[in-house]
Design a protein around this motif. Structure first.
Motif, PDB file in Angstrom:
ATOM      1  N   PRO A  99     -37.917 -14.297 -18.974  1.00  0.00           N
ATOM      2  CA  PRO A  99     -38.938 -13.525 -18.251  1.00  0.00           C
ATOM      3  C   PRO A  99     -38.302 -12.404 -17.434  1.00  0.00           C
ATOM      4  CG  PRO A  99     -39.230 -15.891 -17.915  1.00  0.00           C
ATOM      5  CD  PRO A  99     -37.905 -15.715 -18.575  1.00  0.00           C
ATOM      6  N   ARG A 141     -41.097 -22.741 -21.308  1.00  0.00           N
ATOM      7  CA  ARG A 141     -42.500 -22.364 -21.180  1.00  0.00           C
ATOM      8  C   ARG A 141     -43.359 -23.492 -21.731  1.00  0.00           C
ATOM      9  NH1 ARG A 141     -40.038 -17.352 -22.501  1.00  0.00           N
ATOM     10  NH2 ARG A 141     -40.631 -15.629 -21.114  1.00  0.00           N
ATOM     11  N   ASP A 157     -46.891 -18.775 -13.544  1.00  0.00           N
ATOM     12  CA  ASP A 157     -47.634 -18.738 -14.807  1.00  0.00           C
ATOM     13  C   ASP A 157     -47.608 -17.331 -15.398  1.00  0.00           C
ATOM     14  OD1 ASP A 157     -48.347 -21.396 -14.560  1.00  0.00           O
ATOM     15  OD2 ASP A 157     -50.272 -20.967 -13.609  1.00  0.00           O
ATOM     16  N   GLU A 158     -47.588 -17.278 -16.734  1.00  0.00           N
ATOM     17  CA  GLU A 158     -47.690 -16.011 -17.449  1.00  0.00           C
ATOM     18  C   GLU A 158     -49.034 -15.944 -18.171  1.00  0.00           C
ATOM     19  OE1 GLU A 158     -44.049 -13.994 -19.396  1.00  0.00           O
ATOM     20  OE2 GLU A 158     -43.752 -16.142 -19.706  1.00  0.00           O
ATOM     21  N   ARG A 160     -51.532 -14.920 -21.237  1.00  0.00           N
ATOM     22  CA  ARG A 160     -51.395 -14.870 -22.690  1.00  0.00           C
ATOM     23  C   ARG A 160     -52.015 -13.578 -23.236  1.00  0.00           C
ATOM     24  NH1 ARG A 160     -51.938 -20.839 -22.668  1.00  0.00           N
ATOM     25  NH2 ARG A 160     -50.474 -21.722 -24.190  1.00  0.00           N
ATOM     26  N   THR A 194     -45.252 -21.075 -27.853  1.00  0.00           N
ATOM     27  CA  THR A 194     -45.975 -21.682 -26.734  1.00  0.00           C
ATOM     28  C   THR A 194     -47.456 -21.881 -27.037  1.00  0.00           C
ATOM     29  OG1 THR A 194     -46.309 -19.464 -25.801  1.00  0.00           O
ATOM     30  CG2 THR A 194     -44.418 -20.721 -25.003  1.00  0.00           C
ATOM     31  N   PRO A 232     -46.895 -15.166 -24.516  1.00  0.00           N
ATOM     32  CA  PRO A 232     -46.897 -14.884 -23.077  1.00  0.00           C
ATOM     33  C   PRO A 232     -46.708 -13.389 -22.828  1.00  0.00           C
ATOM     34  CG  PRO A 232     -45.398 -16.681 -23.618  1.00  0.00           C
ATOM     35  CD  PRO A 232     -45.787 -16.042 -24.900  1.00  0.00           C
ATOM     36  N   THR A 234     -44.610 -11.685 -21.266  1.00  0.00           N
ATOM     37  CA  THR A 234     -43.248 -11.159 -21.418  1.00  0.00           C
ATOM     38  C   THR A 234     -43.064 -10.480 -22.760  1.00  0.00           C
ATOM     39  OG1 THR A 234     -42.244 -12.763 -19.915  1.00  0.00           O
ATOM     40  CG2 THR A 234     -40.809 -11.803 -21.567  1.00  0.00           C
ATOM     41  N   VAL A 255     -49.607 -19.569 -19.376  1.00  0.00           N
ATOM     42  CA  VAL A 255     -48.443 -20.306 -19.869  1.00  0.00           C
ATOM     43  C   VAL A 255     -47.529 -20.615 -18.679  1.00  0.00           C
ATOM     44  CG1 VAL A 255     -46.439 -20.262 -21.390  1.00  0.00           C
ATOM     45  CG2 VAL A 255     -48.549 -19.117 -22.084  1.00  0.00           C
ATOM     46  N   VAL A 257     -44.269 -21.301 -16.631  1.00  0.00           N
ATOM     47  CA  VAL A 257     -42.833 -21.046 -16.763  1.00  0.00           C
ATOM     48  C   VAL A 257     -42.116 -21.960 -15.774  1.00  0.00           C
ATOM     49  CG1 VAL A 257     -40.986 -19.340 -16.600  1.00  0.00           C
ATOM     50  CG2 VAL A 257     -43.254 -18.654 -17.409  1.00  0.00           C
TER      51      VAL A 257
END
Length: 283
Positions: A99, A141, A157-158, A160, A194, A232, A234, A255, A257
């Motif tokens: 990330p 993740r 959290d990421e 989506r 993920t 995600p 990223t 997602v 992390v």
């Protein structure tokens, strides 16, 4: 011929990347030089360690048995060098795309505050890498259960995103609802992905699935228009592929992390890295 540490590093890199070209870039050597190094190692051991196919590289049974031993030797060698140089090293594992900017800020803060260095280790299975002693801590993740005594430290959290080929009808839309993903063919990375059918309740799961074995295959399969993917955030910033388009997902669960580590690892370094990680995540 004597087996040298460079032979072990070469084999471990190819086994992790499942690609000679990717491993050569990781090691900063040419692909022919890497192939010669692997051939020397196999000749010295009298065993074939890797099977090369047109699509990927897989380790043989002998290679699978040799890999954890080679990784332990590499880790011990690096630890010995670090001790001799008076500088400790923490090995940070990751399966794909650290990330950003979290990773860069955390590593910089940790190294500046401790005087230790961080070595990045790409691994398809961070839990296994921890258990085998080839990494000290790893970025993961998802919210999959992890076996004891592995400990999980949530970071943040990421969001989506959906991703598709630029000629896909989805590319012209500004968003896709999470519940509507099931109406599209879904490309899934079965190794380190993920998102997959398991991400939805049974009655809402996509049923038209294309499976790929790693991140590179996943990217090219989506780019070829074989289906859409879910990644995600990223990946949206770190996958500059001219054939891909990213589309916002609405109502999608984030997602998680996290960091994972073992309680009997190098505690002081791991603890300080976790502290740096949490500070960065909160900032």
């Amino acid at each position: 011929m004597d087996v040298e540490i460079r032979h072990l590093r070469a084999f471990a890199a190819v086994a992790r990347c499942r690609s000679f070209s990717h491993a050569a870039r990781e090691l900063s050597i040419t692909q022919p030089a890497l192939s010669r190094t692997i051939a020397q190692l196999e000749a010295a051991l009298g065993a074939r360690l890797l099977d090369r196919t047109s699509r990927r590289v897989e380790h043989t049974d002998a290679g699978a048995a040799f890999l954890p031993q080679a990784e332990r030797v590499i880790a011990s060698f690096d630890d010995a060098l670090g001790a001799a140089r008076g500088r400790a090293t923490l090995r940070l594992g990751f399966s794909w795309l650290l990330p950003a900017p979290w990773a860069q800020l955390t590593i910089s803060s940790f190294e500046e505050s401790t005087g230790a260095s961080v070595t990045l280790v790409r691994t398809d299975d961070p839990v296994q890498a921890l258990q085998q002693g080839s990494v000290d801590v790893a970025v993961v993740r998802g919210d999959a259960a992890r076996p004891r005594p592995v400990r999980t430290v949530p970071l943040y959290d990421e969001a989506r995103y959906a991703v598709c080929a630029r000629q896909n009808p989805l590319a012209g839309r500004d968003h896709l609802d999470w519940a509507d993903v099931r109406h599209w063919r879904l490309v899934v990375n079965t190794l380190t992905g993920t998102t997959g059918p398991w991400s939805w309740p049974a009655e809402q799961r996509p049923t038209d699935i294309v499976e790929t074995a790693n991140y590179d295959e996943w990217v090219e399969t989506v780019a070829a228009g074989r289906g859409i993917g879910i990644v995600p955030e990223t990946a949206r910033h770190r996958t500059p592929h001219p054939a891909l388009r990213f589309v916002a997902l609405t109502n999608a669960p984030p997602v998680p992390v996290s960091l994972i580590h073992l309680p009997d690892g190098p505690r002081s370094l791991v603890r300080r890295f976790i502290d740096s990680s949490l500070a960065t995540a909160r900032s």
